[in-house]
Write a protein that holds these residues in place. Structure first.
Motif, PDB file in Angstrom:
ATOM      1  N   TYR A   2       0.263  -1.493  -0.236  1.00 21.83           N
ATOM      2  CA  TYR A   2       0.325   0.394   0.024  1.00 21.83           C
ATOM      3  C   TYR A   2       0.971   1.120  -0.065  1.00 21.83           C
ATOM      4  O   TYR A   2       0.802   2.482  -0.168  1.00 21.83           O
ATOM      5  CB  TYR A   2      -0.906  -0.160   1.429  1.00 21.83           C
ATOM      6  N   ARG A   3       2.319   0.755  -0.395  1.00 23.44           N
ATOM      7  CA  ARG A   3       2.948   1.996  -0.284  1.00 23.44           C
ATOM      8  C   ARG A   3       3.218   3.287  -1.281  1.00 23.44           C
ATOM      9  O   ARG A   3       2.513   2.351  -2.163  1.00 23.44           O
ATOM     10  CB  ARG A   3       4.850   1.927  -0.205  1.00 23.44           C
ATOM     11  N   ILE A   4       2.605   4.476  -1.600  1.00 25.84           N
ATOM     12  CA  ILE A   4       2.771   5.221  -1.879  1.00 25.84           C
ATOM     13  C   ILE A   4       4.331   6.205  -2.834  1.00 25.84           C
ATOM     14  O   ILE A   4       5.162   5.955  -2.293  1.00 25.84           O
ATOM     15  CB  ILE A   4       2.038   6.527  -1.563  1.00 25.84           C
ATOM     16  N   GLU A   5       4.545   5.196  -3.622  1.00 25.79           N
ATOM     17  CA  GLU A   5       5.872   5.690  -4.220  1.00 25.79           C
ATOM     18  C   GLU A   5       5.843   6.733  -5.145  1.00 25.79           C
ATOM     19  O   GLU A   5       7.448   7.342  -5.053  1.00 25.79           O
ATOM     20  CB  GLU A   5       5.818   4.387  -5.735  1.00 25.79           C
ATOM     21  N   ASN A   6       4.627   7.569  -5.618  1.00 31.09           N
ATOM     22  CA  ASN A   6       4.761   8.552  -6.150  1.00 31.09           C
ATOM     23  C   ASN A   6       3.812   9.219  -6.127  1.00 31.09           C
ATOM     24  O   ASN A   6       2.359   8.859  -6.534  1.00 31.09           O
ATOM     25  CB  ASN A   6       4.542   8.244  -7.830  1.00 31.09           C
ATOM     26  N   HIS A   7       4.230  10.395  -5.505  1.00 29.73           N
ATOM     27  CA  HIS A   7       2.816  11.364  -4.925  1.00 29.73           C
ATOM     28  C   HIS A   7       2.558  12.619  -6.106  1.00 29.73           C
ATOM     29  O   HIS A   7       3.879  13.669  -5.897  1.00 29.73           O
ATOM     30  CB  HIS A   7       2.767  11.838  -3.651  1.00 29.73           C
ATOM     31  N   PRO A   8       1.289  13.141  -6.570  1.00 29.99           N
ATOM     32  CA  PRO A   8       1.288  14.505  -7.465  1.00 29.99           C
ATOM     33  C   PRO A   8       1.861  15.074  -6.647  1.00 29.99           C
ATOM     34  O   PRO A   8       2.162  16.603  -7.451  1.00 29.99           O
ATOM     35  CB  PRO A   8       0.574  14.478  -7.339  1.00 29.99           C
ATOM     36  N   ILE A   9       1.894  15.704  -5.043  1.00 29.39           N
ATOM     37  CA  ILE A   9       2.158  16.617  -4.516  1.00 29.39           C
ATOM     38  C   ILE A   9       3.397  16.289  -3.464  1.00 29.39           C
ATOM     39  O   ILE A   9       4.278  17.670  -3.373  1.00 29.39           O
ATOM     40  CB  ILE A   9       1.165  17.431  -4.010  1.00 29.39           C
ATOM     41  N   LEU A  10       2.737  15.733  -3.002  1.00 35.59           N
ATOM     42  CA  LEU A  10       4.035  15.549  -1.722  1.00 35.59           C
ATOM     43  C   LEU A  10       5.350  15.147  -2.186  1.00 35.59           C
ATOM     44  O   LEU A  10       5.324  14.458  -3.605  1.00 35.59           O
ATOM     45  CB  LEU A  10       3.870  14.336  -0.943  1.00 35.59           C
ATOM     46  N   PRO A  11       6.772  15.619  -1.393  1.00 37.43           N
ATOM     47  CA  PRO A  11       7.945  15.531  -2.008  1.00 37.43           C
ATOM     48  C   PRO A  11       8.022  13.598  -1.010  1.00 37.43           C
ATOM     49  O   PRO A  11       7.416  12.967  -1.111  1.00 37.43           O
ATOM     50  CB  PRO A  11       8.557  16.036  -1.473  1.00 37.43           C
ATOM     51  N   GLU A  12       8.968  12.827  -1.523  1.00 30.87           N
ATOM     52  CA  GLU A  12       9.644  11.799  -1.083  1.00 30.87           C
ATOM     53  C   GLU A  12       9.095  12.054   0.193  1.00 30.87           C
ATOM     54  O   GLU A  12       9.149  12.798   1.133  1.00 30.87           O
ATOM     55  CB  GLU A  12      11.207  11.541  -0.933  1.00 30.87           C
TER      56      GLU A  12
END
Ligand SMILES: Cc1cc2nc3c(=O)[nH]c(=O)nc-3n(C[C@H](O)[C@H](O)[C@H](O)COP(=O)(O)OP(=O)(O)OC[C@H]3O[C@@H](n4cnc5c(N)ncnc54)[C@H](O)[C@@H]3O)c2cc1C
Ligand code: SF4
Ligand code: SF4
Ligand code: FES
Lengths: 108, 536
Positions: A2-12
């Motif tokens: 369920y990890r978010i690897e690529n988020h449109p707003i948040l950096p890593e």
């Protein structure tokens, strides 16, 4: 999973190093320093404890340490709120069955 | 017993602002927060905020939080985290639990800025793992980078429900539906419209009948309710979801104010029991103040101003600023606060009935209030929508902002002066001179409501170009094909991406321009990547 690897707003996301821990005797992996509950959910674990009277399952509800629904036995100590307790390498996390948590659970 | 001139309980926007205000005048301030991270709710808010420039409009919440914290620390404020205040006693003594240790402090003034707690509702299955609070969903995805699940039912259509719904989609979840027992969407229409055009259905006058599953959620049944809020037999609908997210309101956390002996009053439109305060936020106990959601559920922008008002009053009380200086600042903060409290959704004190018209007299869109999107036919009466004649001339900006919300960045950013909101920031934005629009797109990427689009009906023979704000990954590349969707998320036709622009100013929002068949120029408002025709 369920990890978010690529988020449109948040950096890593700042994640600690990968560490192994035990959940009910089986080895799982999570990131050091993140709440135990996060590592568990990423591994698909949803049930943290069963209530004493009716043995109903409970899992994360508030995620900020207020409801006590996420309590488990951690390194032998019961009633640990896993949503605000940082994961450490080699931790022993166990599903809690009833007992001592009764009376504090937010959603009876 | 350690003494501070000001003790602040809660490091959210209200508490930090009070700290900044007092510390800037020279007072010695400490802030306690039970959380391990400062910022309160702000650190979970990754969307752009409404308001005017002075309210830090069009900034994302977490950036406002970072700035407040840096400012407070820079002024020498001591911020103690993992520190839960458990008691307030006579003479403004407090008990703080820090790492299982009790510590005792005393303050000349105390500001209670403990924020709010989330309400819950119960229904069969509501205790199953997988039923979570909206705040929990935000904490998981925006703080720890974890999707709460795959398919989500959002219960509650207020701003929290629609904003968190949008953030869930940004995190990669599907939102199966937003339901609300009320007959109207509670949140801002522009927030609802963002997810409606991505295909999220709204079920108003619906409640949750049951969460299914034995040891985790594996579905939900929703049911329509009649005017007496009773379930309508036979209207049950099953939704295949693994997360049920509750966004059913907030309650002020006023327990500490009660312990301190402050008089509390039940205020339904403030969210419940709140301390009675004067215009400076001082409670009925001298030198104990309340600011932010604890004094009535509002917004971060107003919480910050309430914090400043309290900090300013404390500085004056203790002789750190002159009466005239105090009055000047107070007037400034008060005016700014009243600006935010106006409008359709305002917190200006009066009981709100569902209005039928805007302040300017246009009939409010009923589809927006019940389905989350504007019907094209309702649109033409609004002052931000250029008429056919203007559109025939070339590129125009279309402002689909139709409720009186406190917001004006569109007016602020337009270099050509095309957009006017006026002095009252709850006015509807007016397109005053679309002929001067250069198509720069600044208004599109700045609008916190994502309610502005660029439409060029003269783009090519039989084709129009439509520019939309886009905040999803992966970012489509120019030349790629996909589907143009209407405001309800229904697929209209194939569309091709002409350009995708993103820069530092846009803070993550891309300006995506697509080519669509000419007849859809005023309908196409979303781009769905991928060639296959799918249901909206
Ligand atoms: C989904 C969502 C979207 C939102 N969008 C917007 C928006 O677009 N614009 C906007 O202006 N506002 C928005 N808000 C509202 C905004 O976040 C809140 O109104 C604001 O955070 C309230 O500020 P506060 O300082 O009063 O409380 P909080 O931010 O809740 O901070 C209170 C702090 O007090 C601490 N605390 C509580 N009790 C104790 C104790 N006993 N001891 C020590 N510490 C304690 C808590 O840990 C917390 O950190 C949104 C809210 C949500 C949930
Ligand atoms: S596109 Fe640029 S010039 Fe046109 S209205 Fe928007 S901000 Fe103004
Ligand atoms: S159109 Fe203007 S007033 Fe409306 S939400 Fe966008 S920036 Fe705010
Ligand atoms: S989920 Fe509520 S205390 Fe952990």
């Amino acid at each position: 999973m369920y990890r978010i690897e690529n988020h449109p707003i948040l950096p890593e996301f700042h994640r600690g190093k990968r560490v192994a821990f035990l959940f009910d005797g089986k080895e799982y992996e999570g990131f050091e320093g993140e709440p135990i509950a996060i590592a568990l959910r990423d591994n698909g674990v949803m049930v943290h404890h069963y209530t004493a009277k009716r043995a109903e399952p409970r899992g994360i509800f508030c995620a900020i340490g207020r409801c006590n629904d996420c309590v488990m036995i951690v390194d032998g100590a019961p009633n640990i709120r896993t949503c605000v307790t940082p994961l450490q390498a080699g931790m022993k996390v166990e599903t809690q069955y009833g007992t001592s948590n009764e009376g504090v659970t937010g959603r009876q | 017993m350690i003494r501070y001139e000001v003790i602040i309980i809660g490091a959210g926007p209200a508490g930090l602002s009070a700290a900044i205000e007092a510390a800037a005048r020279g007072l010695k301030v400490v802030v306690f927060d039970e959380n391990d991270k400062p910022g309160g709710q702000l650190f979970k808010q990754i969307h752009k905020f409404f308001g005017a420039k002075e309210h830090q409009a069009r900034e994302r919440g977490f950036r406002i939080g970072e700035r407040l914290l840096a400012q407070a620390v820079g002024l020498g404020v001591k911020v103690v985290l993992g520190a839960q205040v458990v008691g307030i006693f006579d003479n403004k003594q407090i008990t703080v639990m820090i790492d299982t240790q009790m510590e005792y402090y005393v303050g000349n003034s105390i500001v209670i800025a403990t924020g709010a707690s989330e309400n819950v509702i119960s229904f069969p299955g509501w205790t199953l793992p997988g039923v979570i609070g909206a705040g929990a969903a935000q904490t998981l995805m925006n703080i720890y980078g974890l999707r709460p699940g795959s398919k989500v039912l959002m219960v509650g259509s207020g701003n929290v429900g629609v904003v968190v719904g949008y953030q869930l989609i940004q995190a990669g979840c599907q939102v199966a539906a937003v339901i609300d027992a009320a007959a109207h969407i509670g949140g801002y229409g522009v927030h609802a419209a963002k997810i409606a055009r991505m295909g999220v259905p709204f079920y108003l006058s619906h409640t949750i009948a049951q969460a299914h599953g034995t040891d985790r959620v594996c579905g939900a049944t929703i049911v329509e309710v009649d005017q007496a809020w009773q379930p309508v037999p036979g209207s049950e609908k099953f939704l295949d979801v693994d997360v049920i997210c509750l966004a059913v309101g907030l309650s002020p956390m006023s327990q500490l104010a009660r312990l301190a002996g402050c008089l509390l009053q039940d205020h339904p439109h403030k969210g419940g029991l709140v301390p009675v305060c004067d215009e400076y936020g001082e409670t009925t106990v001298k030198d104990i103040y309340a600011a932010g959601d604890v004094a009535g559920i509002e917004e971060a922008s107003s919480a910050m101003l309430q914090g400043r008002i309290a900090g300013n009053a404390i500085a004056c009380r203790h002789g750190y600023i002159s009466r005239t200086e105090f009055e000047r600042y107070h007037a400034e903060y008060k005016t700014s606060l009243m600006q935010l409290r106006g409008g359709t959704f305002g917190h200006d004190g009066g009981e709100k009935t569902q209005p039928k018209h805007t302040a300017e007299g246009q009939p409010l869109s009923q589809t927006l209030l019940t389905k989350g999107y504007l019907d094209e036919r309702e649109l033409t009466v609004f002052p931000g929508i250029p008429g056919e004649a203007a559109r025939k001339q070339g590129l125009v900006a279309v402002l689909e902002c139709t409720q009186n919300i406190p917001c004006n960045p569109c007016q602020d950013v337009c270099p050509k002066g095309c957009i006017k909101v006026g002095d009252k920031i709850t006015n509807l934005p007016v397109m005053v001179s679309s002929a001067h629009c250069s198509g720069c797109g600044l208004c599109v990427i700045s609008c916190p409501g994502q309610a502005i689009f660029l439409v060029n009906e003269t783009y090519a023979d039989n084709f129009a170009a439509v520019s939309i704000p886009y905040e999803l990954v992966p970012l489509p590349v120019p030349g790629s094909k996909g589907m143009a969707c209407d405001r309800s998320g229904a697929v209209l036709a194939e569309a091709e991406v002409i350009s995708v622009r993103k820069n530092a100013k846009s803070d993550g929002t891309a300006l995506l321009t697509m080519k669509v068949p000419g007849q859809w120029a005023m309908l196409a408002r979303f781009f769905k990547p991928g060639a296959a025709l799918q249901e909206g």
